[in-house]
Design an enzyme around this catalytic site. Structure first.
Site, PDB file in Angstrom:
ATOM      1  N   CYS A   2       1.060  -0.728   0.496  1.00 24.50           N
ATOM      2  CA  CYS A   2      -0.079  -0.481   0.020  1.00 24.50           C
ATOM      3  C   CYS A   2       0.889   1.071  -0.443  1.00 24.50           C
ATOM      4  O   CYS A   2       1.706   1.191   0.441  1.00 24.50           O
ATOM      5  CB  CYS A   2      -0.908   0.146   1.354  1.00 24.50           C
ATOM      6  SG  CYS A   2      -1.762  -1.846   1.657  1.00 24.50           S
ATOM      7  N   ARG A  27       4.882   0.822  -6.040  1.00 26.73           N
ATOM      8  CA  ARG A  27       4.330  -0.536  -4.557  1.00 26.73           C
ATOM      9  C   ARG A  27       3.806  -1.582  -5.356  1.00 26.73           C
ATOM     10  O   ARG A  27       3.657  -2.918  -4.461  1.00 26.73           O
ATOM     11  CB  ARG A  27       4.607   0.596  -3.588  1.00 26.73           C
ATOM     12  CG  ARG A  27       5.366   0.791  -2.853  1.00 26.73           C
ATOM     13  CD  ARG A  27       4.560   2.344  -2.396  1.00 26.73           C
ATOM     14  NE  ARG A  27       4.108   1.729  -0.984  1.00 26.73           N
ATOM     15  CZ  ARG A  27       5.451   1.720   0.334  1.00 26.73           C
ATOM     16  NH1 ARG A  27       7.031   2.258  -0.349  1.00 26.73           N
ATOM     17  NH2 ARG A  27       5.346   1.260   1.016  1.00 26.73           N
ATOM     18  N   TRP A  75      -2.284  -2.809  -1.422  1.00 24.30           N
ATOM     19  CA  TRP A  75      -3.121  -3.654  -1.895  1.00 24.30           C
ATOM     20  C   TRP A  75      -3.197  -4.893  -1.225  1.00 24.30           C
ATOM     21  O   TRP A  75      -3.386  -4.747  -0.262  1.00 24.30           O
ATOM     22  CB  TRP A  75      -0.718  -3.595  -1.696  1.00 24.30           C
ATOM     23  CG  TRP A  75      -0.522  -5.224  -2.666  1.00 24.30           C
ATOM     24  CD1 TRP A  75      -0.369  -5.585  -4.563  1.00 24.30           C
ATOM     25  CD2 TRP A  75      -0.111  -6.268  -2.186  1.00 24.30           C
ATOM     26  NE1 TRP A  75       0.518  -7.045  -3.943  1.00 24.30           N
ATOM     27  CE2 TRP A  75       0.172  -7.161  -2.853  1.00 24.30           C
ATOM     28  CE3 TRP A  75       0.248  -7.282  -0.715  1.00 24.30           C
ATOM     29  CZ2 TRP A  75       1.267  -8.672  -3.007  1.00 24.30           C
ATOM     30  CZ3 TRP A  75       1.486  -8.442  -0.379  1.00 24.30           C
ATOM     31  CH2 TRP A  75       1.311  -8.745  -2.467  1.00 24.30           C
ATOM     32  N   ASN A 101      -1.798   1.192   6.061  1.00 24.37           N
ATOM     33  CA  ASN A 101      -0.429   0.473   5.452  1.00 24.37           C
ATOM     34  C   ASN A 101      -0.007  -0.327   6.631  1.00 24.37           C
ATOM     35  O   ASN A 101       0.702  -0.428   7.371  1.00 24.37           O
ATOM     36  CB  ASN A 101       0.510   1.441   4.441  1.00 24.37           C
ATOM     37  CG  ASN A 101       1.418   0.013   3.893  1.00 24.37           C
ATOM     38  OD1 ASN A 101       1.301  -1.238   3.665  1.00 24.37           O
ATOM     39  ND2 ASN A 101       2.610   1.187   4.183  1.00 24.37           N
ATOM     40  N   GLY A 102      -0.331  -1.944   5.862  1.00 27.09           N
ATOM     41  CA  GLY A 102       0.542  -2.727   7.215  1.00 27.09           C
ATOM     42  C   GLY A 102      -0.365  -3.480   7.287  1.00 27.09           C
ATOM     43  O   GLY A 102      -1.916  -3.971   6.261  1.00 27.09           O
ATOM     44  N   GLU A 481      18.382 -16.473 -10.603  1.00 22.87           N
ATOM     45  CA  GLU A 481      18.178 -15.134 -11.020  1.00 22.87           C
ATOM     46  C   GLU A 481      17.640 -15.277 -12.320  1.00 22.87           C
ATOM     47  O   GLU A 481      16.566 -13.957 -12.210  1.00 22.87           O
ATOM     48  CB  GLU A 481      19.454 -14.161 -10.632  1.00 22.87           C
ATOM     49  CG  GLU A 481      18.829 -12.337 -10.692  1.00 22.87           C
ATOM     50  CD  GLU A 481      17.641 -11.664  -9.300  1.00 22.87           C
ATOM     51  OE1 GLU A 481      17.265 -12.581  -8.387  1.00 22.87           O
ATOM     52  OE2 GLU A 481      17.250 -10.901 -10.031  1.00 22.87           O
ATOM     53  N   LYS A 485      13.512 -13.575 -13.348  1.00 24.70           N
ATOM     54  CA  LYS A 485      14.075 -12.180 -13.758  1.00 24.70           C
ATOM     55  C   LYS A 485      12.721 -12.593 -15.235  1.00 24.70           C
ATOM     56  O   LYS A 485      11.641 -11.815 -15.231  1.00 24.70           O
ATOM     57  CB  LYS A 485      14.788 -11.679 -14.517  1.00 24.70           C
ATOM     58  CG  LYS A 485      15.756 -10.516 -14.042  1.00 24.70           C
ATOM     59  CD  LYS A 485      15.396  -9.195 -13.367  1.00 24.70           C
ATOM     60  CE  LYS A 485      14.691  -9.053 -12.031  1.00 24.70           C
ATOM     61  NZ  LYS A 485      15.126  -9.065 -10.683  1.00 24.70           N
ATOM     62  N   GLU A 488       9.349 -13.356 -13.438  1.00 22.26           N
ATOM     63  CA  GLU A 488       8.509 -13.288 -13.214  1.00 22.26           C
ATOM     64  C   GLU A 488       7.692 -11.745 -13.951  1.00 22.26           C
ATOM     65  O   GLU A 488       6.615 -10.428 -14.071  1.00 22.26           O
ATOM     66  CB  GLU A 488       8.932 -11.974 -11.726  1.00 22.26           C
ATOM     67  CG  GLU A 488      10.648 -11.189 -12.103  1.00 22.26           C
ATOM     68  CD  GLU A 488      10.931 -10.675 -10.748  1.00 22.26           C
ATOM     69  OE1 GLU A 488      10.229 -10.766  -9.899  1.00 22.26           O
ATOM     70  OE2 GLU A 488      12.140 -10.445 -10.262  1.00 22.26           O
ATOM     71  N   HIS A 504      18.482 -35.452 -11.899  1.00 26.20           N
ATOM     72  CA  HIS A 504      17.939 -36.678 -10.975  1.00 26.20           C
ATOM     73  C   HIS A 504      16.118 -36.450 -10.874  1.00 26.20           C
ATOM     74  O   HIS A 504      15.742 -36.111 -10.104  1.00 26.20           O
ATOM     75  CB  HIS A 504      18.050 -35.649  -9.445  1.00 26.20           C
ATOM     76  CG  HIS A 504      19.295 -36.566  -9.671  1.00 26.20           C
ATOM     77  ND1 HIS A 504      19.838 -38.025  -9.625  1.00 26.20           N
ATOM     78  CD2 HIS A 504      20.937 -35.847  -9.594  1.00 26.20           C
ATOM     79  CE1 HIS A 504      21.802 -37.634  -9.394  1.00 26.20           C
ATOM     80  NE2 HIS A 504      21.777 -36.584  -9.720  1.00 26.20           N
ATOM     81  N   LYS A 603       6.616  -4.275  -5.281  1.00 26.07           N
ATOM     82  CA  LYS A 603       7.902  -4.172  -4.424  1.00 26.07           C
ATOM     83  C   LYS A 603       8.051  -3.793  -3.662  1.00 26.07           C
ATOM     84  O   LYS A 603       9.433  -4.957  -3.250  1.00 26.07           O
ATOM     85  CB  LYS A 603       8.120  -2.592  -5.237  1.00 26.07           C
ATOM     86  CG  LYS A 603       9.304  -2.178  -5.037  1.00 26.07           C
ATOM     87  CD  LYS A 603      10.523  -2.352  -6.288  1.00 26.07           C
ATOM     88  CE  LYS A 603      12.115  -2.527  -6.889  1.00 26.07           C
ATOM     89  NZ  LYS A 603      12.251  -3.245  -7.016  1.00 26.07           N
TER      90      LYS A 603
HETATM   91  C1  G6P Z   1      10.196  -8.580  -4.006  1.00 18.36           C
HETATM   92  C2  G6P Z   1      10.680  -8.066  -5.281  1.00 18.36           C
HETATM   93  C3  G6P Z   1      11.022  -8.279  -5.207  1.00 18.36           C
HETATM   94  C4  G6P Z   1      12.440  -8.378  -4.103  1.00 18.36           C
HETATM   95  C5  G6P Z   1      12.362  -9.110  -3.129  1.00 18.36           C
HETATM   96  C6  G6P Z   1      12.978  -8.498  -2.090  1.00 18.36           C
HETATM   97  O1  G6P Z   1       9.345  -9.896  -3.617  1.00 18.36           O
HETATM   98  O2  G6P Z   1       9.752  -8.110  -6.270  1.00 18.36           O
HETATM   99  O3  G6P Z   1      12.010  -7.806  -6.773  1.00 18.36           O
HETATM  100  O4  G6P Z   1      13.685  -9.313  -4.336  1.00 18.36           O
HETATM  101  O5  G6P Z   1      10.440  -8.006  -2.498  1.00 18.36           O
HETATM  102  O6  G6P Z   1      13.047  -7.494  -1.654  1.00 18.36           O
HETATM  103  P1  G6P Z   1      13.888  -6.146  -0.873  1.00 18.36           P
HETATM  104  O7  G6P Z   1      13.539  -4.655  -0.969  1.00 18.36           O
HETATM  105  O8  G6P Z   1      14.022  -6.817   0.650  1.00 18.36           O
HETATM  106  O9  G6P Z   1      15.203  -6.736  -1.678  1.00 18.36           O
END
Ligand code: G6P
Length: 608
Positions: A2, A27, A75, A101-102, A481, A485, A488, A504, A603
Site C-alpha cells: 500500500c 509499490r 494492495w 499500510n500494514g 536470478e 527475472k 516474474e 535427477h 515491490k
Molecule cells: C519482492 C520484489 C523482489 C525483491 C524481494 C525482496 O518480492 O518483487 O524484486 O527481490 O521483494 O525485496 P527487498 O526489498 O528486501 O530486496
C-alpha cells in the site's frame, strides 16, 4: 504494498494526493481512494483498479475541493480487491477517516469487541477496525485517541488520519510500516516513500516506530506513544527528481538496467581508497573481522540470490563458512547463531517484513547484524547494527535489476575486505581484483548495448511453455536470478537447476525445442557444464549459452552463444546477469506484459 499520501496546506489537496499516489504506483496496488475535508464534511471517492479510474471519477481531483486530505493505493491483504475494501475507511458518522499500510494482526478480536458495542462494518478489511476504534476512544482529543488505539493494536501500521472536528489538523503515525513527512511551501505532506514528496520538498523526516505527527498548514509536531513531544531532525534527499521518473525509456525496468554501470560505480568507488577497501560503516576492527567464524546471509527474492552468489565468493576468497537462508524460513526455524556468527541481511527496500523479522530474531540471539540496503532510512537500515548502503538510487520497476547489481558489488567488497584482513589474499591479488571491479561498469554497458541481438532471440520464445536455466557454482546462483527475472515479468514458467542435478528428475521435462539457458563462466567447471548441455541438446533442447569470451568450445554444445568479457571468476555474475535480464525483459515486452508492474507482485513486501 500500500501507498499513503496526505496533505494539509493552502492548496487544493486532491490533485496533490493523486500526483503523490502516482509516484507510489511502483509499490503495487489493486485499488485506490482519496478523502478530502470540504469545509462541511469529509468527501471520499475510491475504486478498484488503477489510479486512472480514480482520476476520472474525481475529474483529476476537482470534484473533491478542500485543502486537507488523505489518499491511498491498496494492495489487498484482508479482503479482496474491491471498491468497498479500498481505503480510506470511515467511522460510522463519517467524522473520522483513515488510510493504512500494514496489517493489524489482532483485528478480528478487536472487530468482535467493537461489534458487541454496536459498531457495524462495511468492509472486510483490518483497517476499518482502526476507524471504529478511534471513534470509540475519541472524546475530543485526537492525539489521546491515537495513542489509545496504539496500545490496543498489534501488527504493523502507517496511518494517515483526519478528524472532522479538527479540520485544520492532519495526523500520521507508524509502527513497522514506512512513513515520511515533509514540509512544503504552504503546507505539509505525508507519504509512504520519498518519490511521492520530491516534487514538493527535499527535506523529510523519517517517522520512527510508535511516533505520531500532528500537522497543521504551518506546523509539524512529533509525539511518542505517551503523548510527550519529541524532537526530530530532517534528512536532505539528494536524489534527482528525474531519477524517480522514466526518463525517456519505455519502461522503468529498462531504464534501471541502463543505470547499472552507475549503480556499480557509486557502490564501490567511495569504498576504495589508495588501493585499499575502506568500509567505515562496517565499524569492525581487524580483530573483530578475524573473529568471525561463520556468516549467515538472510534475504528474500533477488536479494536472496545475491546471497547465494556471495556464499561462493566468501567461502572461496575468505574461507569463511556461509549459510544462506530465505528470511521466511530462517525466522521460524529456530536458527542456531553461535558465538562468532555474523548475520548479513540484504534488502533493496529495507522494508521486507520477513527480512526485518530475521534481523530482529538475530539481534535477539545476540548476533551482530549487518544490513546491505538500498533505501536510506528504511526500517532494516535503522535497526541493523551496521548498514552498508548500496547507492543504486530509487528503483521503481518491481523486478529488481540495478539494486541487485549494486548488492553484488557490496558483497564482493565485503568478501575481499575479509579475505585481505585474514591474509587469504595479498596486495597483488587485491590490486588485480580492484582492477577487475573498476572495469565492470564499462563491461556492463557494452553488454547492454548488445540488446538488439537478445531482443531478436527473445522474440523466438514468446510462446514458450517452460524455460530452464542451468549452471554450476556461481553460475547456478546466476541461473536462479535469470530464471526469476524471466518468469516474474513474462509469466512463462521457468526453473533454475544446478546443472549436475538435472538428471535427477528435471531432464524428463525437456522436449523437442525446450529452451535451456546454460551459464558457464567458471573455467574449472566448463567441461562438466558442456556435458550437461550435451545431455539436454541430445534430448531435443535448444541450448542458449552464456559464457566467457574465448570459450568457443561452448559452441559445440550450444545452438546460440552470448559471450561476456573476461573478469575475475568471482565477479562473473555481474556480467552474465545482463543478457539474462535483457532476455526476461524482451520476452515480457514481446508478450505485451505489464513489465514494470507484473501481476500479483509488489515491490516492497511489508507483510509476511
Ligand atoms: C519482492 C520484489 C523482489 C525483491 C524481494 C525482496 O518480492 O518483487 O524484486 O527481490 O521483494 O525485496 P527487498 O526489498 O528486501 O530486496
Amino acid at each position: 504494498m500500500c501507498g499513503i499520501v496526505g496533505y494539509i496546506g493552502n492548496r487544493q489537496a486532491a490533485p496533490i494526493l493523486l500526483e503523490g499516489l502516482s509516484k507510489l504506483e511502483y509499490r503495487g496496488y489493486d485499488s485506490a481512494g482519496i478523502a478530502v475535508y470540504n469545509g462541511e464534511r469529509i468527501d471520499m471517492v475510491k475504486s478498484k483498479g488503477r489510479l486512472k479510474v480514480l482520476s476520472e471519477l474525481t475529474h483529476d481531483g476537482e470534484k473533491l475541493p478542500g485543502t486537507v486530505g488523505i489518499g491511498h493505493t491498496r494492495w489487498a491483504t484482508h479482503g479482496s480487491p474491491s471498491d468497498k475494501n479500498a481505503h480510506p475507511h470511515f467511522n460510522k458518522e463519517g467524522s473520522i477517516v483513515v488510510v493504512h499500510n500494514g496489517i493489524i494482526e489482532n483485528y478480528l478480536k478487536l472487530k468482535k469487541k467493537l461489534q458487541k458495542k454496536g459498531y457495524e462494518f462495511v468492509s472486510d478489511t483490518d483497517t476499518e477496525v482502526i476507524a471504529h476504534l478511534l471513534d470509540y476512544y475519541y472524546t475530543g482529543n485526537p492525539l489521546q485517541a491515537i495513542t489509545k488505539i496504539m496500545h490496543r493494536m498489534e501488527g504493523s501500521y502507517a496511518l494517515g488520519i483526519i478528524f472532522k472536528a479538527h479540520p485544520d489538523q492532519l495526523f500520521a503515525v507508524r509502527k513497522d510500516s514506512p512513513l515520511i513527512v515533509g514540509h512544503t511551501d504552504g503546507g505539509n505532506i505525508i507519504a509512504s516513500d520519498v518519490p511521492a514528496v520530491l516534487k514538493h520538498t527535499r527535506e523529510v523526516y523519517f517517522i520512527e516506530n510508535e511516533e505520531i505527527v500532528q500537522m497543521t498548514e504551518n506546523t509539524m509536531e512529533f509525539f511518542n506513544v505517551d503523548e510527550e513531544p519529541i524532537e526530530k531532525e530532517s534528512v536532505r534527499i539528494e536524489w534527482d527528481v528525474n531519477a524517480a521518473e522514466k526518463g525517456g525509456y519505455e519502461h522503468f525496468m529498462l531504464k534501471e538496467m541502463y543505470e547499472q554501470p552507475k549503480a556499480i560505480t557509486d557502490t564501490f568507488s567511495p569504498r576504495v581508497k589508495d588501493g585499499r577497501i575502506v568500509i567505515d560503516e562496517l565499524n569492525m576492527s581487524d580483530e573483530e573481522i578475524k573473529a568471525v567464524k561463520k556468516i549467515m546471509i538472510v534475504a528474500c527474492g533477488s536479494a536472496y540470490h545475491t546471497g547465494v552468489t556471495s556464499k561462493y565468493v566468501f567461502e572461496g576468497l575468505a574461507r569463511i563458512p556461509v549459510e544462506v537462508d530465505l528470511a521466511s524460513e530462517f525466522r521460524y526455524r529456530n536458527p542456531i547463531l553461535e558465538e562468532g556468527t555474523m548475520v548479513i541481511v540484504i534488502s533493496q527496500s529495507g522494508e521486507t517484513a520477513d527480512t526485518l523479522a530475521a534481523l530482529r530474531e538475530s539481534k535477539k540471539q545476540g548476533a551482530r547484524v549487518l544490513g546491505i540496503v538500498n533505501v536510506v532510512g528504511s526500517s532494516i537500515a535503522r535497526e541493523a547494527d551496521n548498514v552498508m548502503y548500496t547507492w543504486a538510487g530509487p528503483e521503481i520497476a518491481v523486478a529488481t535489476t540495478k539494486a541487485y547489481s549494486a548488492h553484488l558489488i557490496a558483497l564482493y567488497l565485503l568478501a575481499m575486505k575479509f579475505a585481505y584482513t585474514k591474509g587469504c589474499i595479498d596486495d597483488s591479488d587485491l590490486a588485480d581484483m580492484l582492477e577487475d571491479l573498476k572495469a565492470l561498469p564499462a563491461q556492463v554497458e557494452m553488454l547492454l548495448n548488445n540488446k538488439e541481438r537478445i531482443q531478436k532471440f527473445a522474440n523466438r520464445y514468446l510462446a514458450a511453455k517452460d524455460i530452464f536455466f542451468i549452471g554450476r557454482g556461481i553460475d547456478y546462483a546466476i541461473s536462479l536470478e535469470g530464471s526469476l527475472k524471466l518468469k516474474e515479468v513474462s509469466y512463462i514458467h521457468s526453473e533454475a537447476y544446478a546443472a549436475g542435478e538435472l538428471k535427477h528428475g528435471t531432464i524428463s521435462l525437456v522436449e523437442e525445442g525446450t529452451l535451456v539457458v546454460s551459464v558457464l563462466t567458471q573455467k574449472d567447471l566448463f567441461k562438466k557444464m558442456i556435458s550437461n548441455m550435451v545431455e539436454v541438446q541430445t534430448r531435443g533442447a535448444f541450448v542458449m549459452a552464456v559464457t566467457m569470451e574465448g570459450n568457443t568450445e561452448a559452441e559445440r554444445a550450444a545452438d546460440y552463444v552470448i559471450y561476456i568479457p573476461e573478469t575475475n571468476k568471482y565477479f562473473t555474475n555481474s556480467l552474465a546477469i545482463i543478457p539474462l535480464q535483457l532476455l526476461g525483459y524482451y520476452v515480457a515486452v514481446g508478450r505485451g506484459c505489464d513489465v514494470d508492474k507484473p501481476r500479483n507482485l509488489a515491490k516492497s513486501v511489508t507483510v509476511e
